[in-house]
Write a protein that holds these residues in place. Sequence first.
Motif, PDB file in Angstrom:
ATOM      1  N   ILE B   8       0.863  -1.184   0.000  1.00 26.18           N
ATOM      2  CA  ILE B   8       0.000   0.000   0.000  1.00 26.18           C
ATOM      3  C   ILE B   8       0.903   1.238   0.000  1.00 26.18           C
ATOM      4  O   ILE B   8       1.821   1.349   0.826  1.00 26.18           O
ATOM      5  CB  ILE B   8      -0.913   0.013   1.241  1.00 26.18           C
ATOM      6  CG1 ILE B   8      -1.769  -1.252   1.260  1.00 26.18           C
ATOM      7  CG2 ILE B   8      -1.797   1.255   1.273  1.00 26.18           C
ATOM      8  CD1 ILE B   8      -2.431  -1.535   2.587  1.00 26.18           C
ATOM      9  N   SER B  11      -3.329   6.662   0.246  1.00 26.15           N
ATOM     10  CA  SER B  11      -4.786   6.663   0.154  1.00 26.15           C
ATOM     11  C   SER B  11      -5.257   8.103  -0.041  1.00 26.15           C
ATOM     12  O   SER B  11      -4.500   9.047   0.173  1.00 26.15           O
ATOM     13  CB  SER B  11      -5.401   6.065   1.422  1.00 26.15           C
ATOM     14  OG  SER B  11      -5.054   6.851   2.526  1.00 26.15           O
ATOM     15  N   GLU B  49     -12.034   1.746   1.284  1.00 29.68           N
ATOM     16  CA  GLU B  49     -11.678   2.356   0.010  1.00 29.68           C
ATOM     17  C   GLU B  49     -11.718   1.324  -1.116  1.00 29.68           C
ATOM     18  O   GLU B  49     -11.570   0.134  -0.855  1.00 29.68           O
ATOM     19  CB  GLU B  49     -10.240   2.918   0.051  1.00 29.68           C
ATOM     20  CG  GLU B  49      -9.944   3.862   1.194  1.00 29.68           C
ATOM     21  CD  GLU B  49      -9.289   3.131   2.365  1.00 29.68           C
ATOM     22  OE1 GLU B  49      -8.377   3.692   2.956  1.00 29.68           O
ATOM     23  OE2 GLU B  49      -9.715   1.982   2.698  1.00 29.68           O
ATOM     24  N   LYS B  80      -7.592   3.534  -2.025  1.00 28.14           N
ATOM     25  CA  LYS B  80      -6.327   3.064  -1.475  1.00 28.14           C
ATOM     26  C   LYS B  80      -5.448   2.755  -2.677  1.00 28.14           C
ATOM     27  O   LYS B  80      -5.889   2.081  -3.620  1.00 28.14           O
ATOM     28  CB  LYS B  80      -6.589   1.802  -0.648  1.00 28.14           C
ATOM     29  CG  LYS B  80      -5.383   1.298   0.109  1.00 28.14           C
ATOM     30  CD  LYS B  80      -5.743   0.017   0.849  1.00 28.14           C
ATOM     31  CE  LYS B  80      -6.646   0.325   2.035  1.00 28.14           C
ATOM     32  NZ  LYS B  80      -7.138  -0.894   2.694  1.00 28.14           N
TER      33      LYS B  80
END
Lengths: 256, 200
Positions: B8, B11, B49, B80
């Motif tokens: 990740i 976001s 998200e 995200k």
Amino acid sequence: MTTRILLSYWYHKNTDIEKLIKDNFAGVKPDIFADSGGFSAMTQGAQIDVCKYGEWVNKWGHLFTAYSNLDEIGNAIKTLENQNTLEQMGLSPLPVFHVGEDWGYLKNYVGKYQYIALGGMVPYMRYTKKIMPWIIKAFKLAGDKSVFHGFGATSWEVIKDLPWYSVDSTTWMAGHRYGAQFVFAKGRLFQARANVLRKYVTDLNLLGFTLKEAISATQGNMELSKQIACASVAKAEEYLQIKNPDFRIYMAGLES
Amino acid sequence: MGRFKNRIIGSGEEPLDQILFNPRNWRVHPLNQQNALKGVLDEVGWVQEVIVNQRTGNLIDGHLRCQLAAREGAKTIPVKYVDLSEEEEALVLATLDPIGAMAATDKQKLDELFQAINSDNENVQKMIAEIAEKEGVLGDLPTLDDLESKFGEPNERDFWPVVRVQVSPDTFAKFTGLMASTPGANEAEKFDAIISGANQ
């Protein structure tokens, strides 16, 4: 998951029950409900001696979770006499009250016993509108004093909405004889023919079987039919226990 | 994180008209699923998200959410961002939902969870009913009074034994004549009277 079986004296009067358990349940103790099999005996032109039934229960009772009286459908007096005889032998059988008998018998049983069997319902299982009012009356009469075992209570309509403590059936094992298979699918236990089974592929997979196996079961594969029926009944029991946590289904099937 | 890499990378909120639907998306969304998701979004709002792979610009998860948001007139959606190769993207796209669907159900807990939900939203209620049926989770047993109202009182005569007798037309005519001439409110009383008479 506990395996629950109905064991009848009439079919097992000469059986070594300990060996039967050892041979069939691989060391896992099953939950056994024993009955006399009096109705089966009667249909074969025989009668069961209450004392011999009592001796059998005395011998193997330590293996049974519960056992019922030697009942005579349509003869409440004789059934009560047998209850008394068995109790005089030091036994504690479940009393049996039948469809069509005087409600006074059930009232007496409710005052005295916590676990009572209801019998004589098999011919009416297909006629829910007739049998349900009778069963509801029995449950209302028992209130919270007694719980019930339903002999041959096989109809899904009859078992799904009532607070049964236990029921039993031989019918679930017999589906293959009629070219059908007992399955638990879409929240219901029912008999389905091969062409209908196609609708329930996912449910069959959840039970651990393929559509091909289920169809084979309807075509005479008795072993497979029994396996699917057992898995279905176990699933049905688990399903009904959500609403009725103590509920248990006993299956007959060690007779043949 | 342990030995698992964190892929990740951020976001935020992305304009809906900038979201690139994944050309390899294999999921289709039937009406009942659309209604169910709309019900929960109406009732609660965004809690998760959608996922966009920044390297390719493709949406990986949340196609239906984007469609519903656009349909409701939203301009942006919570996103995200992840950074994946095309091959990794394909793997995630193929497995994200199916892995979730592999989870088993603790019926007791699901039943308790349902009892804690008190939503008036029709779509939410419908979805809960569908999940309950699918997972085999039910409410309480009906009361005996409810069942009695539905089925009524027992009719004891329904359980009387049935005797079938085949007789000649002459005998049948005599029998019906006898029944007609015997006092009694119904067949049972008449038959009792005949039997009692025969026994005297």
